[in-house]
Design an enzyme around this catalytic site. Structure first.
Site, PDB file in Angstrom:
ATOM      1  N   THR A  43       7.098  16.628   2.990  1.00  8.15           N
ATOM      2  CA  THR A  43       5.887  16.408   2.182  1.00  8.15           C
ATOM      3  C   THR A  43       6.262  16.163   0.724  1.00  8.15           C
ATOM      4  O   THR A  43       7.453  16.084   0.384  1.00  8.15           O
ATOM      5  CB  THR A  43       4.895  17.581   2.381  1.00  8.15           C
ATOM      6  N   LYS A  47       9.205  12.606  -0.125  1.00  8.13           N
ATOM      7  CA  LYS A  47       9.117  11.554   0.901  1.00  8.13           C
ATOM      8  C   LYS A  47      10.012  10.356   0.610  1.00  8.13           C
ATOM      9  O   LYS A  47      10.478   9.678   1.519  1.00  8.13           O
ATOM     10  CB  LYS A  47       7.662  11.110   1.083  1.00  8.13           C
ATOM     11  N   ASP A  81       1.539   8.961   8.112  1.00  9.93           N
ATOM     12  CA  ASP A  81       0.312   9.138   7.310  1.00  9.93           C
ATOM     13  C   ASP A  81      -0.632   7.940   7.474  1.00  9.93           C
ATOM     14  O   ASP A  81      -1.840   8.113   7.620  1.00  9.93           O
ATOM     15  CB  ASP A  81       0.662   9.280   5.821  1.00  9.93           C
ATOM     16  N   GLY A 100      -7.732   6.045  -5.955  1.00  9.49           N
ATOM     17  CA  GLY A 100      -6.379   6.587  -6.053  1.00  9.49           C
ATOM     18  C   GLY A 100      -5.342   5.533  -5.737  1.00  9.49           C
ATOM     19  O   GLY A 100      -5.630   4.548  -5.030  1.00  9.49           O
ATOM     20  N   GLY A 103       0.817   8.440  -3.651  1.00  7.68           N
ATOM     21  CA  GLY A 103       1.537   8.357  -2.383  1.00  7.68           C
ATOM     22  C   GLY A 103       0.624   8.187  -1.171  1.00  7.68           C
ATOM     23  O   GLY A 103       0.861   7.322  -0.325  1.00  7.68           O
ATOM     24  N   THR A 125      -5.474   5.207 -13.594  1.00  8.76           N
ATOM     25  CA  THR A 125      -4.540   4.326 -14.308  1.00  8.76           C
ATOM     26  C   THR A 125      -4.584   2.978 -13.606  1.00  8.76           C
ATOM     27  O   THR A 125      -4.009   2.808 -12.528  1.00  8.76           O
ATOM     28  CB  THR A 125      -3.106   4.905 -14.258  1.00  8.76           C
TER      29      THR A 125
HETATM   30  P1  NAP Z   1      -0.204  11.663  -5.851  1.00 14.22           P
HETATM   31  O1  NAP Z   1       0.816  10.751  -5.270  1.00 14.22           O
HETATM   32  O2  NAP Z   1       0.234  12.672  -6.861  1.00 14.22           O
HETATM   33  O3  NAP Z   1      -1.350  10.736  -6.510  1.00 14.22           O
HETATM   34  C1  NAP Z   1      -2.381  11.336  -7.221  1.00 14.22           C
HETATM   35  C2  NAP Z   1      -3.498  10.321  -7.467  1.00 14.22           C
HETATM   36  O4  NAP Z   1      -4.628  11.036  -7.956  1.00 14.22           O
HETATM   37  C3  NAP Z   1      -3.178   9.248  -8.492  1.00 14.22           C
HETATM   38  O5  NAP Z   1      -3.830   8.064  -8.092  1.00 14.22           O
HETATM   39  C4  NAP Z   1      -3.777   9.836  -9.771  1.00 14.22           C
HETATM   40  O6  NAP Z   1      -4.160   8.843 -10.702  1.00 14.22           O
HETATM   41  C5  NAP Z   1      -5.033  10.461  -9.206  1.00 14.22           C
HETATM   42  N1  NAP Z   1      -5.599  11.568 -10.001  1.00 14.22           N
HETATM   43  C6  NAP Z   1      -5.021  12.760 -10.280  1.00 14.22           C
HETATM   44  N2  NAP Z   1      -5.901  13.530 -10.971  1.00 14.22           N
HETATM   45  C7  NAP Z   1      -7.039  12.815 -11.103  1.00 14.22           C
HETATM   46  C8  NAP Z   1      -8.312  13.070 -11.707  1.00 14.22           C
HETATM   47  N3  NAP Z   1      -8.573  14.237 -12.322  1.00 14.22           N
HETATM   48  N4  NAP Z   1      -9.261  12.099 -11.647  1.00 14.22           N
HETATM   49  C9  NAP Z   1      -8.997  10.929 -11.046  1.00 14.22           C
HETATM   50  N5  NAP Z   1      -7.819  10.613 -10.466  1.00 14.22           N
HETATM   51  C10 NAP Z   1      -6.858  11.554 -10.486  1.00 14.22           C
HETATM   52  O7  NAP Z   1      -0.975  12.499  -4.712  1.00 14.22           O
HETATM   53  P2  NAP Z   1      -1.112  12.167  -3.150  1.00 14.22           P
HETATM   54  O8  NAP Z   1       0.087  12.674  -2.437  1.00 14.22           O
HETATM   55  O9  NAP Z   1      -1.498  10.734  -2.998  1.00 14.22           O
HETATM   56  O10 NAP Z   1      -2.332  13.118  -2.721  1.00 14.22           O
HETATM   57  C11 NAP Z   1      -3.676  12.813  -3.082  1.00 14.22           C
HETATM   58  C12 NAP Z   1      -4.634  13.710  -2.277  1.00 14.22           C
HETATM   59  O11 NAP Z   1      -4.519  13.429  -0.887  1.00 14.22           O
HETATM   60  C13 NAP Z   1      -4.351  15.213  -2.432  1.00 14.22           C
HETATM   61  O12 NAP Z   1      -5.593  15.872  -2.548  1.00 14.22           O
HETATM   62  C14 NAP Z   1      -3.680  15.600  -1.122  1.00 14.22           C
HETATM   63  O13 NAP Z   1      -3.943  16.938  -0.773  1.00 14.22           O
HETATM   64  C15 NAP Z   1      -4.355  14.641  -0.137  1.00 14.22           C
HETATM   65  N6  NAP Z   1      -3.551  14.319   1.073  1.00 14.22           N
HETATM   66  C16 NAP Z   1      -4.067  14.614   2.307  1.00 14.22           C
HETATM   67  C17 NAP Z   1      -3.366  14.314   3.473  1.00 14.22           C
HETATM   68  C18 NAP Z   1      -3.944  14.647   4.824  1.00 14.22           C
HETATM   69  O14 NAP Z   1      -3.213  14.646   5.832  1.00 14.22           O
HETATM   70  N7  NAP Z   1      -5.224  14.900   4.911  1.00 14.22           N
HETATM   71  C19 NAP Z   1      -2.108  13.672   3.388  1.00 14.22           C
HETATM   72  C20 NAP Z   1      -1.594  13.380   2.103  1.00 14.22           C
HETATM   73  C21 NAP Z   1      -2.335  13.707   0.956  1.00 14.22           C
HETATM   74  P3  NAP Z   1      -3.131   8.310 -11.848  1.00 14.22           P
HETATM   75  O15 NAP Z   1      -2.344   7.220 -11.182  1.00 14.22           O
HETATM   76  O16 NAP Z   1      -4.019   7.828 -12.915  1.00 14.22           O
HETATM   77  O17 NAP Z   1      -2.282   9.496 -12.246  1.00 14.22           O
END
Ligand code: NAP
Length: 243
Positions: A43, A47, A81, A100, A103, A125
Site C-alpha cells: 500500500t 507501490k 486497484d 483527485g 495514486g 492542483t
Molecule cells: P494520494 O495519492 O495521496 O492523492 C491524494 C489526492 O487528494 C490528490 O489528488 C490531492 O490533490 C487530493 N487532496 C488531498 N487533500 C485534499 C483536500 N483537502 N481537498 C481536495 N483535494 C485534496 O492518495 P490516494 O492513494 O490516491 O488516496 C485517495 C483516497 O482514496 C484516500 O481516501 C484513500 O483512503 C482512498 N483509497 C481507497 C481504496 C479502496 O480500496 N477503497 C484504495 C486506494 C485509496 P493535490 O494533487 O492537489 O495534492
C-alpha cells in the site's frame, strides 16, 4: 476479509500486516520470500518501489506506475486497484466525474478509460489533472468542481481523511447521480453526508477494497480455488456489522 476467504475455501493460510519503511522494501520482500510467504499486497507509499522490485509487471501496473500485489514465488507484480474499482462501478453507467489525481485516481481513471467510460477529472492542483487526462483516451480536465452531466461522482481525494468535503454544486446534480467515496470509515464522511442530504445514492470504498482484494487472492491462489470467486465472502467480511 482474506481470513474469511481462506476459511471459506478451507485453505491453511494467514494474512498479516507488516510495516516496511521506504527504501527497505527489497530486503523485506527477499526476507519474506525466504520465510515462505507466498505473496504480498503493497500500500501507499510503496507501490512505485514495489514495481521496481518485480521481475515482471503487467501492462496496467506499469502504465499507472503502481504495483499493489506481488507473487513472491515468481516475483511477478500486478495492480488490482483499477480492475477492482471497475467491478464496483459497472452498475452505474454514464459519465464519471473523478475528483483527485493521486495514486488511486491514476488506477481508476486508467481502468475506466480502457473500459471506454467517459471521464472528467478535477483536481485541487490542476496541472496533475491535466497530466492524468493527457495519458488516457476519453478523459478530459474539469477546471471547476461542477457536476454538469455526471451520473457518478467519485471522490478519489484524501479530503475525507482530513475531515473535509468537496465544494460540489450538489443542487445541480442529476436525479440518478451516485456519489462514490473511495475512502471507507465507520461513519460516512462529509462528502457522503452532503450527497445524502441532497437525496443522492451513495457508496463508500468497502466494495472496492473487497474487489481489489479478491483479485489479489485469485492472483496468488487461482491454482487452489479454480474458477471460484472469493469476492462475495470478502465483501461480506468487510461490510458485516462488527459485534
Ligand atoms: P494520494 O495519492 O495521496 O492523492 C491524494 C489526492 O487528494 C490528490 O489528488 C490531492 O490533490 C487530493 N487532496 C488531498 N487533500 C485534499 C483536500 N483537502 N481537498 C481536495 N483535494 C485534496 O492518495 P490516494 O492513494 O490516491 O488516496 C485517495 C483516497 O482514496 C484516500 O481516501 C484513500 O483512503 C482512498 N483509497 C481507497 C481504496 C479502496 O480500496 N477503497 C484504495 C486506494 C485509496 P493535490 O494533487 O492537489 O495534492
Amino acid at each position: 476479509m482474506h481470513a474469511a476467504a481462506y476459511s471459506h475455501f478451507g485453505l491453511p493460510y494467514r494474512y498479516v500486516a507488516l510495516r516496511v519503511a521506504p527504501g527497505e522494501m527489497g530486503a523485506a520482500l527477499d526476507h519474506l520470500t525466504h520465510l515462505g510467504y507466498r505473496g504480498v499486497n503493497i500500500t501507499v507509499p510503496l507501490k512505485s518501489e514495489a514495481l521496481a522490485y518485480c521481475s515482471s509487471v503487467d501492462d496496467f501496473a506499469r502504465r499507472v506506475d503502481a504495483v499493489n500485489t506481488i507473487d513472491l514465488r515468481t516475483r511477478g507484480g500486478f495492480n488490482t486497484d483499477g480492475a477492482g474499482f471497475l467491478r464496483t462501478i459497472q452498475d452505474f453507467p454514464g459519465e464519471v466525474l473523478v475528483c483527485g489525481a493521486g495514486g488511486s485516481a491514476r488506477a481508476i481513471v486508467g481502468s475506466m478509460s480502457l473500459a471506454g467510460r467517459r471521464l472528467r477529472i478535477w483536481n485541487r492542483t490542476i496541472s496533475r489533472a491535466e497530466q492524468l487526462a493527457a495519458e488516457w483516451p476519453n478523459a478530459t480536465v474539469e477546471p471547476e468542481l461542477r457536476l454538469r452531466d455526471a451520473s457518478t461522482v467519485v471522490n478519489a481525494t484524501a479530503a475525507t481523511l482530513g475531515g473535509e468535503g468537496l465544494n460540489l454544486d450538489w443542487q445541480n446534480g442529476r436525479s440518478d447521480l451516485v456519489a462514490y467515496d473511495l475512502m471507507y470509515q465507520t461513519e460516512p464522511g462529509p462528502f457522503l453526508r452532503a450527497a445524502t442530504k441532497h437525496g443522492f445514492r451513495t457508496m463508500d470504498g468497502l466494495p472496492m477494497l473487497a474487489a481489489q482484494g479478491a483479485l489479489s487472492f485469485r492472483f496468488w491462489l487461482a491454482d487452489e480455488i479454480g474458477d471460484a470467486d472469493p469476492y462475495p465472502e470478502m465483501l461480506d467480511a468487510v461490510t458485516r456489522p462488527k459485534t
